[in-house]
Design a protein around this motif. Sequence first.
Motif, mmCIF file in Angstrom:
data_model
loop_
_atom_site.group_PDB
_atom_site.id
_atom_site.type_symbol
_atom_site.label_atom_id
_atom_site.label_comp_id
_atom_site.label_asym_id
_atom_site.label_seq_id
_atom_site.Cartn_x
_atom_site.Cartn_y
_atom_site.Cartn_z
ATOM 1 N N SER A 71 0.816 -1.209 0.000
ATOM 2 C CA SER A 71 0.000 0.000 0.000
ATOM 3 C C SER A 71 0.854 1.265 0.000
ATOM 4 O O SER A 71 0.358 2.346 -0.266
ATOM 5 C CB SER A 71 -0.923 0.005 1.216
ATOM 6 O OG SER A 71 -0.139 -0.087 2.374
ATOM 7 N N SER A 84 3.459 1.564 -2.002
ATOM 8 C CA SER A 84 4.116 1.681 -3.305
ATOM 9 C C SER A 84 3.824 3.030 -3.932
ATOM 10 O O SER A 84 4.732 3.697 -4.439
ATOM 11 C CB SER A 84 3.642 0.570 -4.232
ATOM 12 O OG SER A 84 4.160 -0.654 -3.816
ATOM 13 N N ASN A 115 -2.859 -3.642 -9.511
ATOM 14 C CA ASN A 115 -3.309 -4.128 -8.211
ATOM 15 C C ASN A 115 -4.766 -4.548 -8.223
ATOM 16 O O ASN A 115 -5.178 -5.400 -7.452
ATOM 17 C CB ASN A 115 -3.117 -3.049 -7.146
ATOM 18 C CG ASN A 115 -1.666 -2.943 -6.741
ATOM 19 O OD1 ASN A 115 -0.857 -3.787 -7.117
ATOM 20 N ND2 ASN A 115 -1.338 -1.906 -6.011
#
Lengths: 621, 243, 226
Positions: free
Chosen positions: A396, A398, B122
């Motif tokens: 999270s 990144s 993601n």
Amino acid sequence: MTTTLEHATTMAQPKGGGLARHQNFATAIVAGVVLAWVGWFLGRHLFWNGSDNWSDQVTILTLLGWMLGFWIGIGAFNAPFQWLLGRDNTRADNLYYAGDKQGRMRYWKFTTDHKVVGVQYIIVTMGLLAVGGILAMAIRTELITPGTHFVNQQVYNSFIAIHGMVMILALIVAVAGPWGNFVMPIMIGARDMAFPRLNALSLWTLVSAATVLVGTLAVGGLPVGWVVLGTIANQAGPGMDFFAVAIVIFTVSTTVASVNLITTVITMRTRGMTLDRLPIFVWGTIITAALALYAFPFFFVAEANQIFDRTASTSFYVAAGGGTSWLQANLFWLMGHPEVYVILIPAVAALFEISSTMARKPVFSYRTAVGAMVVLAGLSAVVWAHHMFTAGWAPSLSGPFMVTTELISIPTGIFFLVLVGTLWRGNVWMKLPTVWMFGFIFNFIVGGVTGIYLSDVPLDEQLHGTMFVTAHFHYIFVGSVLFGAIAALAYWFPKVSGRYLNEFLGRLSFWLVFSGVQLTFGAMFLSGLKGMPRRDASYSFAFEHTNFISTIGAYMIMSGMLVLLGAVITSWRSGEPSGPNPWRANTLEWQVPTPPPLENFDVLPVITEDPYHFDETTVNA
Amino acid sequence: METSAKKSLRSFYWTWVILTAVGVGLSLWLPRRYMPAAMSNDAHLTMTTMILFSICAAPVASGVYAGALHVLRHHRYRGDGVPPPAPQIRESTKLLTSWITASAILTVFVLVWGLGALAAENGSSSSNPLVVNVTGQQWVWTFSYPGTHVVSDELYLPENREVEFRVTSLDVTHGFWLVNMGVQVDANPDVITTIHTTPDKLGVFEVRCEQFCGLNHAFMDAVGYVVTPQKFSSWLSAQPARA
Amino acid sequence: MDRSKSLGVALVSVLLGGGALALGGFVLASNTPHQKALQCIESSTHSHTCSVTLSTFPDSLEGVHGANGGPHPDWVTYSNDNVVVPANTTVNMTIDQYDTGGNVNNPFFDSVVGTNGGTAAVNGKVVTHVALGDTGHTFTLRGIPGNGKTLFVSVPLPYNFGTKFPVRLGTGTYPKPVVVKFSFTTGGPAVYEFNCEFPCGGSREGNGFGEAMQAFGYMSGTITVK
């Protein structure tokens, strides 16, 4: 006044006896070996040899013995001991310890004169570059073909980490060490550093740490990669103990040096040397020192933890004991990324100085340039986790780390603007320092642009851990920082030796190293793009051609560096005499005689303007 | 004097344009020529990003190169001895602001693109991904498929189905890298890290360790196959039950 | 210094430095331990078939690392780290296992993988796997050589439960070996690496992959396909 001085001079001769006055590098080695043996002997008998940690405990005690002995032997503790005994140094003592009237011997002693320390740093840097370079040649020779033909993977693995760490050490001190010590105090109009003894201490602690780091090769190397990830480090033998001890002492050395540099600039500037008149190299040095003060303690903690894990069965990095190697990785990169700028900023600042003198123009946008260095140093403290994008540690984060990292391209871009802007419309004097500076500009673009790819998380998920990364940071470290360091060497060499660095040999070296860098690391980008991982002793046939080219290029770099070494040695002995101010520069170091006298100035100068104004008087000065 | 300065400036702009064109050409050619064949959605995104960033970098690098070349051609002092003083220019607010603005705009563009690509990578598109447990150990990868008894040294993946890799290690830290898929994550002892990707091209691909893991790190790789879903299920059922 | 003298300096620097490096490289390469190549002996009756025998020992006293076990007499070792086999050939491999054993880290390595027929013969008995806890070492061979042919062979070498030590090799005494036979087929020229996947190396943190497992020539080696 005169009588006092004369008195001081006559008193400076050793009064015979006085053990402290016969200490040098040789006595340091003897005392180091003796105490190392004592440490080894005590360790073997004090610790219980049934414990898993026994060999590490003995190794570490031995190394600490070496360090302590080395420092005592070189004379690092003399002055504090004298003070404890109630006998503070007289001026005669201080002149003696500054190396007064000791000829070349003063370079082998705990000498406090900042110019001697500067020269010692040049020698240490060249020695470290030689060790790292020899290892680089061994690595490239192994990689010339697929398979393991030259050395086996065990030897190869033990080389790569030592190559990496030795080169990092060499580059950390490559510019800030020699020139931050030799010219910086003169530049600000000081007679010496604020803490001359600490200055000598930082040099000799560095030497004691470097010997241990290189000594790793004698005990099976460091087969864990230079980032010494916690988990793999736990499998390593005594090399890991050597590494940890070397790093702990090295961080002490950089901390001491940084405190000294900052204090010197804050307190020792001559009258009129206001902050906006400070030569920009001085700004570069203190920004670097401030950054080093922030960064290196993390490394100290990282390796101290390692030592506790290995000797006291703590489990900072042992997963089975509740530890995690992510802690090690974080601490390492908290140091590791600022360290890149600790390496880079002095080289860039030296090039600002050189570009101004050589173009006969003021540094373009002086304040913005200083601001860019400050911003860069600040940003570099909050980007470390971009080395861990693929670690799985904090997916999270990144995004945020990608933002901070890519912001770095703005201050870096300003560096280019300042350099090219200073040269633009100048009368650029194409001497050796200028040639290497143009090499820097070319390579730094390549290294900088490829850095943007790696800071992008989706791209990094492909390129991380490949030769692309290796090529990127070698363009920065070799192509940029080393070029900047050589430019600085060529620029200040006349001040140190009174002679020019041989122009022809310097240019020959430039073309060999420059083309070698393009071949070696250019081809390495292609290996990486194709998917060749880093740190591999052997590789698939798919990477055959690019690796062959890289190896040929590496041999060219080696030849160029050997030519440069030849140039340094011959020019130092018999180069063309240069006079005190060969480049007709305005900064103070060029206004004192060459070689500068012991305390630099007879009368401290008073500064009325910054050193970047060039007019007709500066041509004929 | 004025005109020759203008002329030399024009040559600077031309050099800039030509170098930029060369840079853009290289950006379009090099990644496609050298990067491994893209076999997943992430790898395609990686390739596009690579090309795009290279194109963005071309004018910046070319500008600096053109500037340096311009200095070498027009501002080099060719006489003997010490060069005379040059115009003592100290600042140019216009140049400084435009440079900083331009680099800020480029940075923001690169950032926005990068953050978008990150979100795309993601984002899990599938509610029913194929789960593969990946185990790294010195110096072998093994792959197991939960719900079956299959454990294999080869990685078989069905085409066009999202795969979730749950990666761990039995000893030291390894780096699990699907070379043609453009994704990688470390394998850590006692921790499970995950990555997702959707293979979209049939063929053979490579799995490598990209985190230094000891003596035989250089040999720690495995082979993978993207096959049709039918072939995938027949491969699964043909495997002997292990462990 | 004139031009020709400078060139002389350049030449001397490169020759001296390069010469010193080359000499150092030569010394390094000749001191890097490489064991004598063990050739796979081609069968006179069957074409494209060869046989080779390796052993695994609980210590180094058998002598492969020098008299009395070399620098680490107590380290486990393969009998050779440098096997040479012909290309496109069926390799009949025999491994004599002299060591005890236990649990592998990953039960996958209790199985026979990648051999011809997917089986191995243990003391003449054909098996596909070894019972949990009965593995002594493994022979695990793999690599992507880039020539299109990948090779993955992993064979468990079972626990040697022998309690008498009738076999004398070098200065060591060993039980009668467990004899494991299997075969695999090579592709084109390439270098593959084999190692043991049983945690037999001892290490500080107990996962068994230190020392002998991290040292070249003990529990690993290469198979060169020529």
